[in-house]
Scaffold this motif. Structure first.
Motif, PDB file in Angstrom:
ATOM      1  N   LEU A 176       0.836  -1.194   0.000  1.00  0.00           N
ATOM      2  CA  LEU A 176       0.000   0.000   0.000  1.00  0.00           C
ATOM      3  C   LEU A 176       0.870   1.244   0.000  1.00  0.00           C
ATOM      4  N   THR A 177       0.264   2.368  -0.287  1.00  0.00           N
ATOM      5  CA  THR A 177       0.953   3.656  -0.241  1.00  0.00           C
ATOM      6  C   THR A 177       0.124   4.626   0.577  1.00  0.00           C
ATOM      7  N   PHE A 178       0.794   5.632   1.118  1.00  0.00           N
ATOM      8  CA  PHE A 178       0.108   6.707   1.827  1.00  0.00           C
ATOM      9  C   PHE A 178       0.908   7.982   1.611  1.00  0.00           C
ATOM     10  N   THR A 179       0.302   9.106   1.909  1.00  0.00           N
ATOM     11  CA  THR A 179       0.935  10.397   1.661  1.00  0.00           C
ATOM     12  C   THR A 179       1.839  10.787   2.817  1.00  0.00           C
ATOM     13  N   GLY A 180       3.108  11.089   2.477  1.00  0.00           N
ATOM     14  CA  GLY A 180       4.082  11.467   3.490  1.00  0.00           C
ATOM     15  C   GLY A 180       4.009  12.929   3.855  1.00  0.00           C
ATOM     16  N   HIS A 181       5.039  13.419   4.552  1.00  0.00           N
ATOM     17  CA  HIS A 181       4.993  14.756   5.141  1.00  0.00           C
ATOM     18  C   HIS A 181       4.914  15.882   4.106  1.00  0.00           C
ATOM     19  N   ASN A 182       5.460  15.641   2.897  1.00  0.00           N
ATOM     20  CA  ASN A 182       5.478  16.719   1.901  1.00  0.00           C
ATOM     21  C   ASN A 182       4.662  16.393   0.656  1.00  0.00           C
ATOM     22  N   GLY A 183       3.734  15.444   0.802  1.00  0.00           N
ATOM     23  CA  GLY A 183       2.846  15.116  -0.311  1.00  0.00           C
ATOM     24  C   GLY A 183       3.313  13.971  -1.182  1.00  0.00           C
ATOM     25  N   HIS A 184       4.515  13.463  -0.971  1.00  0.00           N
ATOM     26  CA  HIS A 184       4.980  12.325  -1.758  1.00  0.00           C
ATOM     27  C   HIS A 184       4.318  11.044  -1.271  1.00  0.00           C
ATOM     28  N   GLN A 185       4.207  10.080  -2.179  1.00  0.00           N
ATOM     29  CA  GLN A 185       3.635   8.785  -1.825  1.00  0.00           C
ATOM     30  C   GLN A 185       4.721   7.878  -1.244  1.00  0.00           C
ATOM     31  N   LEU A 186       4.438   7.346  -0.070  1.00  0.00           N
ATOM     32  CA  LEU A 186       5.390   6.478   0.611  1.00  0.00           C
ATOM     33  C   LEU A 186       4.931   5.025   0.466  1.00  0.00           C
ATOM     34  N   ALA A 187       5.885   4.157   0.147  1.00  0.00           N
ATOM     35  CA  ALA A 187       5.595   2.736  -0.068  1.00  0.00           C
ATOM     36  C   ALA A 187       5.631   1.978   1.249  1.00  0.00           C
ATOM     37  N   ALA A 188       4.686   1.058   1.416  1.00  0.00           N
ATOM     38  CA  ALA A 188       4.596   0.306   2.666  1.00  0.00           C
ATOM     39  C   ALA A 188       4.163  -1.126   2.400  1.00  0.00           C
ATOM     40  N   ASP A 242       6.600  11.666   8.877  1.00  0.00           N
ATOM     41  CA  ASP A 242       6.249  10.473   8.107  1.00  0.00           C
ATOM     42  C   ASP A 242       5.680   9.384   9.011  1.00  0.00           C
ATOM     43  N   LEU A 243       6.246   9.236  10.208  1.00  0.00           N
ATOM     44  CA  LEU A 243       5.729   8.253  11.158  1.00  0.00           C
ATOM     45  C   LEU A 243       4.289   8.572  11.552  1.00  0.00           C
ATOM     46  N   LYS A 244       4.028   9.847  11.794  1.00  0.00           N
ATOM     47  CA  LYS A 244       2.662  10.257  12.150  1.00  0.00           C
ATOM     48  C   LYS A 244       1.709   9.983  10.994  1.00  0.00           C
ATOM     49  N   ALA A 245       2.170  10.220   9.759  1.00  0.00           N
ATOM     50  CA  ALA A 245       1.337   9.950   8.580  1.00  0.00           C
ATOM     51  C   ALA A 245       1.066   8.454   8.445  1.00  0.00           C
ATOM     52  N   ALA A 246       2.067   7.635   8.745  1.00  0.00           N
ATOM     53  CA  ALA A 246       1.889   6.179   8.685  1.00  0.00           C
ATOM     54  C   ALA A 246       0.866   5.720   9.720  1.00  0.00           C
ATOM     55  N   ALA A 247       0.948   6.283  10.923  1.00  0.00           N
ATOM     56  CA  ALA A 247      -0.016   5.943  11.967  1.00  0.00           C
ATOM     57  C   ALA A 247      -1.428   6.332  11.551  1.00  0.00           C
ATOM     58  N   GLN A 248      -1.554   7.478  10.883  1.00  0.00           N
ATOM     59  CA  GLN A 248      -2.867   7.927  10.424  1.00  0.00           C
ATOM     60  C   GLN A 248      -3.393   7.015   9.321  1.00  0.00           C
ATOM     61  N   ALA A 249      -2.493   6.548   8.441  1.00  0.00           N
ATOM     62  CA  ALA A 249      -2.903   5.631   7.383  1.00  0.00           C
ATOM     63  C   ALA A 249      -3.451   4.337   7.985  1.00  0.00           C
ATOM     64  N   LEU A 250      -2.815   3.866   9.050  1.00  0.00           N
ATOM     65  CA  LEU A 250      -3.329   2.683   9.733  1.00  0.00           C
ATOM     66  C   LEU A 250      -4.675   2.969  10.392  1.00  0.00           C
ATOM     67  N   ALA A 251      -4.788   4.118  11.023  1.00  0.00           N
ATOM     68  CA  ALA A 251      -6.051   4.488  11.675  1.00  0.00           C
ATOM     69  C   ALA A 251      -7.184   4.564  10.661  1.00  0.00           C
ATOM     70  N   PHE A 308       7.362   0.679   6.426  1.00  0.00           N
ATOM     71  CA  PHE A 308       7.318   1.563   5.265  1.00  0.00           C
ATOM     72  C   PHE A 308       8.676   2.195   5.027  1.00  0.00           C
ATOM     73  N   ASP A 309       8.866   2.713   3.812  1.00  0.00           N
ATOM     74  CA  ASP A 309      10.085   3.431   3.459  1.00  0.00           C
ATOM     75  C   ASP A 309       9.893   4.915   3.729  1.00  0.00           C
ATOM     76  N   PHE A 310      10.789   5.507   4.506  1.00  0.00           N
ATOM     77  CA  PHE A 310      10.738   6.953   4.717  1.00  0.00           C
ATOM     78  C   PHE A 310      10.945   7.669   3.378  1.00  0.00           C
ATOM     79  N   THR A 311      10.565   8.916   3.323  1.00  0.00           N
ATOM     80  CA  THR A 311      10.674   9.716   2.104  1.00  0.00           C
ATOM     81  C   THR A 311      12.073   9.611   1.495  1.00  0.00           C
ATOM     82  N   GLY A 312      12.103   9.312   0.195  1.00  0.00           N
ATOM     83  CA  GLY A 312      13.373   9.263  -0.522  1.00  0.00           C
ATOM     84  C   GLY A 312      14.140   7.975  -0.384  1.00  0.00           C
ATOM     85  N   LEU A 313      13.589   6.985   0.293  1.00  0.00           N
ATOM     86  CA  LEU A 313      14.277   5.711   0.485  1.00  0.00           C
ATOM     87  C   LEU A 313      13.437   4.564  -0.074  1.00  0.00           C
TER      88      LEU A 313
END
Length: 403
Positions: free
Chosen positions: A6-18, A86-95, A63-68
């Protein structure tokens, strides 16, 4: 174990892979895993720990942090503070999936990150660090020789783990301002510190500082001979087993109702490593065991063999049946023990068809207490009425379906 990409939106709008590793059975809790500096969600330690926790009912998002890894963005534009976002965004994606994280797990700099981020993830009730530094600025020691260039020119390319990364002045300035003392003192969550005494990247002193600064409830477990990346399979598996056992004390792992017709629930067996024979056994949501083969047969001897488990079932059922009968009769049975051995014997020796082999189980029963000879004889007779004994003696039907 099933794994969802899955993907979710990171701190600056990029999609983070998880990847979301899910239990094959009951979902009892959810963990959020933060990987080490410049690593990815797919490093062996993260993968092994996630899969072992999933086998025990704990879903894990890594998940992979932004740019990794497979995430969008430029690593050069990130720092410790953006990792926390990014961690907070990941927690929100789970919520958003109805799986708000109950436990935060961080490896190396990821461990420092989950401590710092914990105050902003209200659903989490427990935090685990693996080889984490007490001072996040410790990570800058990996490229100490480039500090002058970074400060003078604004950035420099450094080699980390054999790969090139661009580190900018903003990263150094940001990480130098971070400290975990206040976060640890106001954590208000259970803390488990896992660290190896032989860690040459982040010394064990860091674990001591984290542990001493935090308030109770807190626990420390050594990873013995593990390296910093926890690269050996047995070290990652041990860490996962400790995390699951420890977390059960602080998380509400309520078991679901068993399936209709299966009052004891389902016994689920899943392999730990396809290169060996070690198996995770979950008997319903509460009981975990290991099965393996002896080293002489290619196993690691970390659990009972399959036939050993069958023998254990026969012995346990025999002992329980004898105890129930003696208790009901009020007989002075002080203690009962059953030794079980298993062997293959030729059928003609057991009165069967010549040429065939059958399984032979031998039970040696010890009865302690002031029992009469008649009582002992009756209890020996009762042993043959144990349900597992009857199951093994008669022909059985095994239905096998491909899921």
């Amino acid at each position: 174990m099933p794994t969802q990409r899955l993907t979710f939106t990171g701190h600056n709008g990029h999609q983070l892979a998880a990847r979301l590793d899910l239990p094959a059975g009951a979902h009892l809790a959810t963990a959020l895993f933060a990987h080490c500096f410049t690593c990815s969600k797919d490093i062996p330690a993260a993968k092994r720990i996630a899969q072992r926790l999933a086998a025990q009912g704990i879903a894990v998002l890594r998940f992979d942090f932004t740019g990794l890894g497979h995430s969008e963005g430029e690593f050069a534009n990130t720092n410790f503070s953006t990792n926390l976002q990014d961690l907070k965004a990941a927690a929100q994606a789970l919520a958003d999936k109805g799986m708000a994280p109950d436990i935060l797990i961080g490896h190396s700099l990821g461990g420092a990150a989950v401590i710092a981020a914990a105050k902003n993830i209200a659903s989490a009730r427990a935090v685990v660090t693996l080889a984490a530094p007490f001072d996040p600025a410790h990570v800058a020691e990996h490229f100490q020789a480039a500090h002058d260039t970074i400060c003078r020119e604004g950035e420099a390319e450094v080699s980390l783990g054999g790969r090139p990364f661009t580190i900018r002045r903003d990263f150094l300035e940001d990480v130098s301002k971070q400290e975990l003392t206040n976060s640890l003192k106001s954590l208000h969550k259970a803390l488990l510190v896992l660290h190896a005494p032989l860690d040459e990247i982040v010394s064990i002193d860091n674990a001591a500082d984290i542990f001493m600064t935090a308030k109770h409830p807190k626990s420390f477990v050594t990873l013995d001979k593990a390296d910093h990346l926890i690269s050996r399979a047995q070290d990652a598996e041990y860490a996962a087993e400790v995390i699951a056992a420890w977390a059960a004390r602080y998380l509400d792992l309520r078991p679901p109702a068993p399936p209709i017709g299966a009052p004891e629930g389902i016994t689920r067996v899943s392999e730990v490593d396809p290169s060996g024979f070690l198996q995770d056994i979950m008997a319903g949501p509460l009981h975990h065991a290991l099965a393996d083969e002896p080293e002489a047969y290619g196993g690691t001897n970390r659990g009972m063999s399959p036939y050993g488990l069958v023998s254990a079932g026969l012995g346990a059922c025999t002992s329980m049946t004898i105890r129930m009968y003696a208790r009901r009769k009020g007989w002075p049975l002080a203690h009962v023990s059953v030794d079980v051995s298993h062997n293959k014997v030729h059928a003609q020796d057991a009165g069967g068809v010549a040429g065939d082999k059958i399984d032979s189980f031998r039970r040696e029963i010890t009865l302690d207490g002031a029992l009469s000879s008649e009582q002992r004889a009756k209890l020996l007779e009762i042993a043959d009425k144990c349900p597992v004994h009857r199951t093994l003696e008669r022909a059985n039907h095994i239905e096998t379906v491909l899921v």
